[in-house]
Enzyme design. Structure first.
Site, PDB file in Angstrom:
ATOM      1  N   PHE A  51      46.869  27.952  40.403  1.00 60.77           N
ATOM      2  CA  PHE A  51      45.602  28.466  40.906  1.00 60.77           C
ATOM      3  C   PHE A  51      44.565  28.221  39.820  1.00 60.77           C
ATOM      4  O   PHE A  51      44.876  28.295  38.630  1.00 60.77           O
ATOM      5  CB  PHE A  51      45.655  29.947  41.303  1.00 60.77           C
ATOM      6  N   THR A  52      43.334  27.931  40.233  1.00 63.14           N
ATOM      7  CA  THR A  52      42.299  27.449  39.311  1.00 63.14           C
ATOM      8  C   THR A  52      42.132  28.348  38.077  1.00 63.14           C
ATOM      9  O   THR A  52      42.296  27.893  36.939  1.00 63.14           O
ATOM     10  CB  THR A  52      40.963  27.326  40.058  1.00 63.14           C
ATOM     11  N   ARG A  97      38.912  22.782  48.643  1.00 61.71           N
ATOM     12  CA  ARG A  97      40.149  23.037  47.898  1.00 61.71           C
ATOM     13  C   ARG A  97      40.894  21.715  47.798  1.00 61.71           C
ATOM     14  O   ARG A  97      41.924  21.510  48.415  1.00 61.71           O
ATOM     15  CB  ARG A  97      41.016  24.087  48.602  1.00 61.71           C
ATOM     16  N   ASP A 115      51.534  37.140  40.431  1.00 59.44           N
ATOM     17  CA  ASP A 115      50.136  37.253  40.846  1.00 59.44           C
ATOM     18  C   ASP A 115      50.175  37.955  42.202  1.00 59.44           C
ATOM     19  O   ASP A 115      50.504  37.350  43.225  1.00 59.44           O
ATOM     20  CB  ASP A 115      49.502  35.863  40.949  1.00 59.44           C
ATOM     21  N   TYR A 118      33.422  58.185  30.013  1.00 58.45           N
ATOM     22  CA  TYR A 118      33.802  56.967  29.292  1.00 58.45           C
ATOM     23  C   TYR A 118      35.321  56.878  29.182  1.00 58.45           C
ATOM     24  O   TYR A 118      35.908  55.806  29.325  1.00 58.45           O
ATOM     25  CB  TYR A 118      33.178  56.941  27.892  1.00 58.45           C
ATOM     26  N   PHE A 160      34.334  23.153  40.257  1.00 58.38           N
ATOM     27  CA  PHE A 160      33.979  23.307  41.675  1.00 58.38           C
ATOM     28  C   PHE A 160      32.866  24.327  41.901  1.00 58.38           C
ATOM     29  O   PHE A 160      32.121  24.230  42.863  1.00 58.38           O
ATOM     30  CB  PHE A 160      35.228  23.706  42.481  1.00 58.38           C
ATOM     31  N   LYS A 185      40.891  41.198  46.989  1.00 56.97           N
ATOM     32  CA  LYS A 185      41.477  40.632  48.215  1.00 56.97           C
ATOM     33  C   LYS A 185      42.221  41.745  48.970  1.00 56.97           C
ATOM     34  O   LYS A 185      41.604  42.574  49.611  1.00 56.97           O
ATOM     35  CB  LYS A 185      42.414  39.474  47.867  1.00 56.97           C
TER      36      LYS A 185
HETATM   37  C1  P70 Z   1      39.353  33.020  46.176  1.00 51.67           C
HETATM   38  C2  P70 Z   1      39.234  33.915  44.950  1.00 51.67           C
HETATM   39  C3  P70 Z   1      40.804  34.498  43.217  1.00 51.67           C
HETATM   40  C4  P70 Z   1      42.168  34.583  42.723  1.00 51.67           C
HETATM   41  C5  P70 Z   1      43.269  34.214  43.535  1.00 51.67           C
HETATM   42  C6  P70 Z   1      44.569  34.279  43.000  1.00 51.67           C
HETATM   43  C7  P70 Z   1      45.752  33.899  43.826  1.00 51.67           C
HETATM   44  C8  P70 Z   1      43.722  35.046  40.960  1.00 51.67           C
HETATM   45  C9  P70 Z   1      42.418  34.984  41.410  1.00 51.67           C
HETATM   46  C10 P70 Z   1      41.312  35.367  40.468  1.00 51.67           C
HETATM   47  C11 P70 Z   1      38.003  33.640  44.115  1.00 51.67           C
HETATM   48  C12 P70 Z   1      37.972  32.257  43.581  1.00 51.67           C
HETATM   49  C13 P70 Z   1      38.443  32.009  42.308  1.00 51.67           C
HETATM   50  C14 P70 Z   1      38.459  30.701  41.838  1.00 51.67           C
HETATM   51  C15 P70 Z   1      38.039  29.674  42.671  1.00 51.67           C
HETATM   52  C16 P70 Z   1      37.528  29.936  43.913  1.00 51.67           C
HETATM   53  C17 P70 Z   1      37.512  31.227  44.378  1.00 51.67           C
HETATM   54  N1  P70 Z   1      40.485  33.857  44.252  1.00 51.67           N
HETATM   55  N2  P70 Z   1      44.756  34.687  41.743  1.00 51.67           N
HETATM   56  O1  P70 Z   1      38.329  32.836  46.830  1.00 51.67           O
HETATM   57  O2  P70 Z   1      40.805  36.599  40.788  1.00 51.67           O
HETATM   58  O3  P70 Z   1      38.447  36.122  41.475  1.00 51.67           O
HETATM   59  O4  P70 Z   1      39.208  38.449  40.977  1.00 51.67           O
HETATM   60  O5  P70 Z   1      38.929  36.812  39.152  1.00 51.67           O
HETATM   61  O6  P70 Z   1      43.100  33.798  44.784  1.00 51.67           O
HETATM   62  O7  P70 Z   1      40.449  32.552  46.488  1.00 51.67           O
HETATM   63  P1  P70 Z   1      39.259  37.011  40.596  1.00 51.67           P
END
Ligand code: P70
Length: 469
Positions: free
Chosen positions: A136-137, A394, A227, A84, A461, A270
């Protein structure tokens, strides 16, 4: 002897390269017929996130958590210390992050958005601005949930899919300076910098830009957080395209880039070649204490952050593998191979070709569709119908709504992303993908758009549903 058929290298006048690995284990692919795909897509509300992966042939939804691990990473999984507290794998992870990214203090999280949540809660005061190089989303959502106001300060070229500027991820320093002058440095939470920039098409930030950004933010006493999700790929573009970096290893470029920032968050799914994992790393001791305290509320103890010991070990090994020059080159060159084929056929894609994906310009596929008919969502549906290839919207769906007005955000970029997992597909798969895009291009004039039927409150989305117009 006349030569008709040419290898990939010969086509571009050089010797060919190949992946720096061979395949030891395979996973069979399944292909369902057109009628079954039509049914699956209708059941999924024309949203590729809602398809079952068993109904997908080549899965280019994302490069997130979809990479193939190496034999060394799988061996590392067997050495998981599932204590743990104080797992040895945590210390291996901490050492790998310190060595390759250079930050002093490490907080593991289950994935990137776990880290985004923590940094946003700790570093943003309600009403503060968070300038960034395109949204970013998940990043923007966590900033907004913490009371922050995101402001896009990326260079104008980033919003133009036809601009071939080599570093379209760069921050426009004049835009940032204007924001600081207007709102005051004390009302800026931090600058949120991503390398490469996902929503702009995987476009990189130059070393010159991060240096200048460092100088500007330091002058105003503003923190700069990175990031680092695809920062290894960003380092490759610096090595290839920025003066003075051609003879430096990617590992050295990555370290130097990070040195210009105060901390970073990471989706290790990634670059780091793992199926799950993330982290936050920071130099400031006091901030670290706050983050380390908050992680136990939302993720787990500060030496596992929601991960198993074995996951942290795979990540530690993956980080070291991810910065090897031959690995990054073959990864980015595979993406480029697909992009060059499509460009050669005059299919509209975002240029320059980015690090992790090809972004099809859906506006130019379907000039007869308005943005309210969801051209990029439509194109993702068409590709799936043609061949079972899964891609991701996107565009306007991903951009969500303005929290103040409730109106659709209307991004200039209306893109469909073909995202290439690392070490998973071969050049032959890329050929099949390219031919499917060509087929969708061929039938573009008769393609009808989509109508939105349902959208959830957050990150719409992922779960929105549509029907054919
Ligand atoms: C993608 C994934 C995640 C991502 C990223 C950047 C530049 C943070 C994160 C979050 C998964 C995804 C996420 C949201 C919408 C669609 C797809 N990107 N910063 O496919 O990380 O997913 O580990 O929480 O690209 O691009 P995590």
């Amino acid at each position: 002897m006349s030569i008709h058929l040419q290898t990939m290298g010969q086509q571009s006048g050089r010797r060919s390269w190949a992946e720096p690995w061979k395949i030891k284990m395979v996973e069979p692919l399944r292909m369902i017929d057109r009628t079954a795909r039509e049914q699956a897509l209708a059941e999924a509300g024309y949203n590729t996130f809602l398809l079952r992966s068993d109904d997908v042939y080549i899965d280019l939804l994302t490069d997130s958590g979809t990479s193939a691990m190496s034999d060394r990473q799988w061996a590392g999984m067997m050495t998981g210390d599932e204590a743990y507290a104080g797992s040895r794998n945590y210390y291996n992870l901490e050492a790998a992050i310190r060595r390759h990214y250079g930050y002093r203090h490490v907080v593991p999280t289950h994935q990137g958005r776990g880290a985004e949540h923590l940094i946003s809660q700790v570093a943003i005061r309600r009403g503060q601005f968070v300038p960034g190089n395109m949204y970013f989303t998940t990043t923007r959502l966590h900033q907004e949930l913490a009371g922050g106001i995101f402001v896009d300060v990326i260079c104008d070229e980033a919003h133009d899919p036809q601009s071939t500027a080599p570093f379209k991820g760069n921050v426009d320093l004049a835009k940032l300076e204007a924001l600081i002058d207007r709102e005051g440095a004390e009302n800026i939470a931090y600058v949120s910098l991503a390398g490469t920039v996902n929503m702009a098409g995987g476009q990189p930030v130059s070393m010159a830009n991060v240096r200048a950004l460092r100088e500007l933010t330091a002058r105003h006493g503003i923190r700069l957080y990175l990031d680092a999700t695809r920062m290894v790929e960003n380092a490759f573009f610096i090595q290839q395209n920025e003066d003075g970096w051609g003879d430096k290893p990617i590992a050295a470029i990555l370290r130097e880039f990070c040195e210009h920032t105060d901390g970073a968050w990471m989706s290790a799914k990634k670059d780091s070649l793992v199926n799950i994992g993330g982290w936050l790393a920071i130099n400031d001791r006091d901030l670290f204490e706050e983050l380390r305290n908050l992680v136990v509320v939302y993720e787990g103890l500060h030496t596992y952050g929601g991960l198993a010991g074995r996951d942290m070990e795979a990540m530690a090994i993956g980080i070291a593998e991810s910065v090897a020059d031959e690995h990054v080159r073959s990864r980015v060159e595979q993406v480029r191979y697909l992009g060059e084929l499509l460009s050669e056929w005059e299919i509209p894609i975002v240029r320059p070709i980015g690090g992790h994906a090809i972004f099809l310009d859906a506006r130019r596929f379907y000039p007869h569709l308005s943005q309210d008919e969801f051209p990029a969502q439509t194109l993702a549906a068409e590709l799936y119908l043609d061949s079972g290839i899964r891609s991701m919207e996107r565009g306007i769906v991903s951009a969500g709504r303005d929290p103040a007005t409730g109106e659709h955000n209307r991004p200039r970029l209306e893109l469909t992303r073909l995202t290439i997992p690392r070490r998973v597909y071969t050049q032959a798969h890329m050929d099949v993908v390219a031919e499917s895009v060509l087929a969708a291009w061929g039938s573009r004039a008769s393609t009808r758009g989509l109508k939105l039927l349902y959208e959830p409150k957050y990150l719409r989305f992922f779960q929105a549903r549509f029907e054919r117009l």
